[in-house]
Enzyme design. Structure first.
Site, PDB file in Angstrom:
ATOM      1  N   ASP A  57       4.153  17.246  12.996  1.00  0.00           N
ATOM      2  CA  ASP A  57       4.793  17.082  11.673  1.00  0.00           C
ATOM      3  C   ASP A  57       4.932  18.435  10.962  1.00  0.00           C
ATOM      4  OD1 ASP A  57       5.277  14.344  11.721  1.00  0.00           O
ATOM      5  OD2 ASP A  57       3.299  13.845  10.917  1.00  0.00           O
ATOM      6  N   LYS A 115      -2.691   7.293  13.112  1.00  0.00           N
ATOM      7  CA  LYS A 115      -2.751   8.734  13.420  1.00  0.00           C
ATOM      8  C   LYS A 115      -4.169   9.316  13.390  1.00  0.00           C
ATOM      9  CE  LYS A 115       1.878  10.113  11.878  1.00  0.00           C
ATOM     10  NZ  LYS A 115       2.610  11.045  11.012  1.00  0.00           N
TER      11      LYS A 115
HETATM   12  P1  NAD Z   1       0.654   9.382   2.243  1.00  0.00           P
HETATM   13  O1  NAD Z   1       0.559   7.960   1.829  1.00  0.00           O
HETATM   14  O2  NAD Z   1      -0.295   9.937   3.230  1.00  0.00           O
HETATM   15  O3  NAD Z   1       0.595  10.313   0.921  1.00  0.00           O
HETATM   16  C1  NAD Z   1       1.306   9.951  -0.237  1.00  0.00           C
HETATM   17  C2  NAD Z   1       1.310  11.128  -1.214  1.00  0.00           C
HETATM   18  O4  NAD Z   1       2.227  10.839  -2.276  1.00  0.00           O
HETATM   19  C3  NAD Z   1      -0.045  11.396  -1.865  1.00  0.00           C
HETATM   20  O5  NAD Z   1      -0.191  12.792  -2.059  1.00  0.00           O
HETATM   21  C4  NAD Z   1       0.090  10.683  -3.215  1.00  0.00           C
HETATM   22  O6  NAD Z   1      -0.757  11.231  -4.203  1.00  0.00           O
HETATM   23  C5  NAD Z   1       1.548  10.974  -3.528  1.00  0.00           C
HETATM   24  N1  NAD Z   1       2.174  10.051  -4.462  1.00  0.00           N
HETATM   25  C6  NAD Z   1       2.514   8.758  -4.233  1.00  0.00           C
HETATM   26  N2  NAD Z   1       3.103   8.231  -5.329  1.00  0.00           N
HETATM   27  C7  NAD Z   1       3.128   9.214  -6.264  1.00  0.00           C
HETATM   28  C8  NAD Z   1       3.610   9.297  -7.596  1.00  0.00           C
HETATM   29  N3  NAD Z   1       4.189   8.252  -8.198  1.00  0.00           N
HETATM   30  N4  NAD Z   1       3.466  10.492  -8.259  1.00  0.00           N
HETATM   31  C9  NAD Z   1       2.890  11.550  -7.662  1.00  0.00           C
HETATM   32  N5  NAD Z   1       2.422  11.529  -6.395  1.00  0.00           N
HETATM   33  C10 NAD Z   1       2.548  10.375  -5.709  1.00  0.00           C
HETATM   34  O7  NAD Z   1       2.163   9.563   2.739  1.00  0.00           O
HETATM   35  P2  NAD Z   1       2.757  10.668   3.721  1.00  0.00           P
HETATM   36  O8  NAD Z   1       2.813  10.105   5.088  1.00  0.00           O
HETATM   37  O9  NAD Z   1       2.066  11.962   3.484  1.00  0.00           O
HETATM   38  O10 NAD Z   1       4.256  10.733   3.182  1.00  0.00           O
HETATM   39  C11 NAD Z   1       4.576  11.469   2.009  1.00  0.00           C
HETATM   40  C12 NAD Z   1       6.087  11.688   1.970  1.00  0.00           C
HETATM   41  O11 NAD Z   1       6.461  12.468   3.115  1.00  0.00           O
HETATM   42  C13 NAD Z   1       6.867  10.375   2.085  1.00  0.00           C
HETATM   43  O12 NAD Z   1       7.939  10.445   1.191  1.00  0.00           O
HETATM   44  C14 NAD Z   1       7.387  10.362   3.510  1.00  0.00           C
HETATM   45  O13 NAD Z   1       8.644   9.756   3.627  1.00  0.00           O
HETATM   46  C15 NAD Z   1       7.519  11.844   3.800  1.00  0.00           C
HETATM   47  N6  NAD Z   1       7.378  12.167   5.241  1.00  0.00           N
HETATM   48  C16 NAD Z   1       8.435  12.767   5.843  1.00  0.00           C
HETATM   49  C17 NAD Z   1       8.355  13.111   7.181  1.00  0.00           C
HETATM   50  C18 NAD Z   1       9.534  13.769   7.824  1.00  0.00           C
HETATM   51  O14 NAD Z   1       9.530  13.923   9.045  1.00  0.00           O
HETATM   52  N7  NAD Z   1      10.516  14.204   7.067  1.00  0.00           N
HETATM   53  C19 NAD Z   1       7.168  12.855   7.903  1.00  0.00           C
HETATM   54  C20 NAD Z   1       6.097  12.231   7.245  1.00  0.00           C
HETATM   55  C21 NAD Z   1       6.228  11.894   5.906  1.00  0.00           C
END
Ligand code: NAD
Length: 290
Positions: A110, A73
């Site tokens: 998103d 991305k």
């Molecule tokens: P990313 O890897 O870019 O970010 C991960 C985030 O989670 C960071 O802020 C990190 O600090 C935090 N994190 C991870 N483990 C943690 C823990 N044990 N305690 C506290 N914080 C923790 O990932 P992303 O792409 O931003 O995805 C984040 C969430 O959003 C995921 O669960 C993903 O499934 C969800 N998501 C949903 C959609 C949707 O369309 N519904 C789209 C994108 C992402």
């Protein structure tokens, strides 16, 4: 399929790695057929080191547009010809449109999907105070779109990991580009600050991996802080109902909004950018997301 695909059929696709598990081909192909768009959608495995040649190949093939998933991305945002205001601020795009003369424009749907999902659940972000847990890709998209859509305050909380600096950059970018929205970031480890912020906000958002398998037995905010005039939204959609959403329902929160709708509505927004048409959202929800 053999009746639908001809020499005129336009190709759309998803790039990223891995893409084999993606529901996008089913969702888009169904929607093309239902809306009478002469197009087909495939998924291509393009690892980060092949992004430039992959995108160049798509340009050569005159694809109608493409979606981008992890880990591509940010790299794609760096090589398209133009970015939407949200994609520029987020620094990443998940949707690229291609003009007749081959110009690539990167968008990020998103955040749009998140805000639309709230709207579908009777919640508007304009004028509201948000607490956003997380500073990764999803959180950044949500913060930027909520700010662009008129949120009054966004308090980001993230643990002191490699994403914290990203959250600091988001705060800086919003201060420059959307000064009407007051954005802050605080370490998640500061439990008192988090409790104060949750008490003072209208919308609590989880945009971390907490709640998603294998962290599905965890939440980041004590259930005792959930209250009837609070909206609770999760980005996690696996499981459909996270522990945080269950706790919000049990606490009688104003709305408890799971992440599956965000996934649906970001696709609806991308489909509109690609085709100018409305994806049959309700049908797609029932057929592919239930
Ligand atoms: P990313 O890897 O870019 O970010 C991960 C985030 O989670 C960071 O802020 C990190 O600090 C935090 N994190 C991870 N483990 C943690 C823990 N044990 N305690 C506290 N914080 C923790 O990932 P992303 O792409 O931003 O995805 C984040 C969430 O959003 C995921 O669960 C993903 O499934 C969800 N998501 C949903 C959609 C949707 O369309 N519904 C789209 C994108 C992402």
């Amino acid at each position: 399929m053999e009746n639908r695909i001809s020499g005129h059929t336009r190709l759309y696709c998803l790039i990223g790695s891995p893409v084999g598990h993606s529901g996008s081909p089913a969702m888009y192909n169904y929607s093309f057929e239902r809306t009478g768009v002469d197009a087909a959608y495939l998924a291509f495995e393009i690892p980060l080191e092949q992004v430039e040649e992959g995108v160049a190949a798509l340009k050569t093939l005159h694809v109608g547009g493409f979606n981008v998933t992890m880990p591509d991305k940010t790299a794609v945002a760096g090589i398209v010809d133009e970015l939407s205001p949200a994609a520029r601020l987020i620094g990443a795009c998940n949707t690229v449109t291609v003009s007749e003369d081959g110009k690539l424009t990167g968008h990020n749907t998103d955040g749009i999907g998140f805000v639309q999902n709230l709207h579908e659940n009777g919640v508007e972000v304009k004028g509201q105070k948000l607490v956003v847990l997380g500073a990764g890709g999803a959180a950044t998209a949500i913060c930027v779109q909520a700010a662009l859509d008129g949120a009054a305050e966004i308090a980001i909380f993230n643990r002191r990991d490699e994403f914290y600096a990203n959250g600091e950059r988001t705060v800086e970018k919003l201060a420059q580009a959307v000064p009407g929205c007051k954005a802050t970031i605080t370490p998640l480890e500061d439990a008192d600050a988090l409790a104060d912020a949750v008490r003072g906000c209208n919308i609590l958002v989880n945009a971390t991996k907490v709640g998603m398998k294998p962290l599905d037995d965890q939440t980041l905010v004590p259930a005792s802080l959930l209250r009837s005039d609070l909206v609770v939204a999760d980005t996690v959609y696996n499981p459909r109902e996270t522990r945080m959403i269950q706790q919000a329902e049990a606490a009688g929160c104003k709305a408890a909004v799971g992440g599956i709708g965000m996934l649906l509505w970001q696709g609806v927004a991308a489909f509109k950018l690609f085709t100018g048409k409305d994806m049959p959202a309700q049908e797609v929800l029932e057929k592919f997301f239930s």
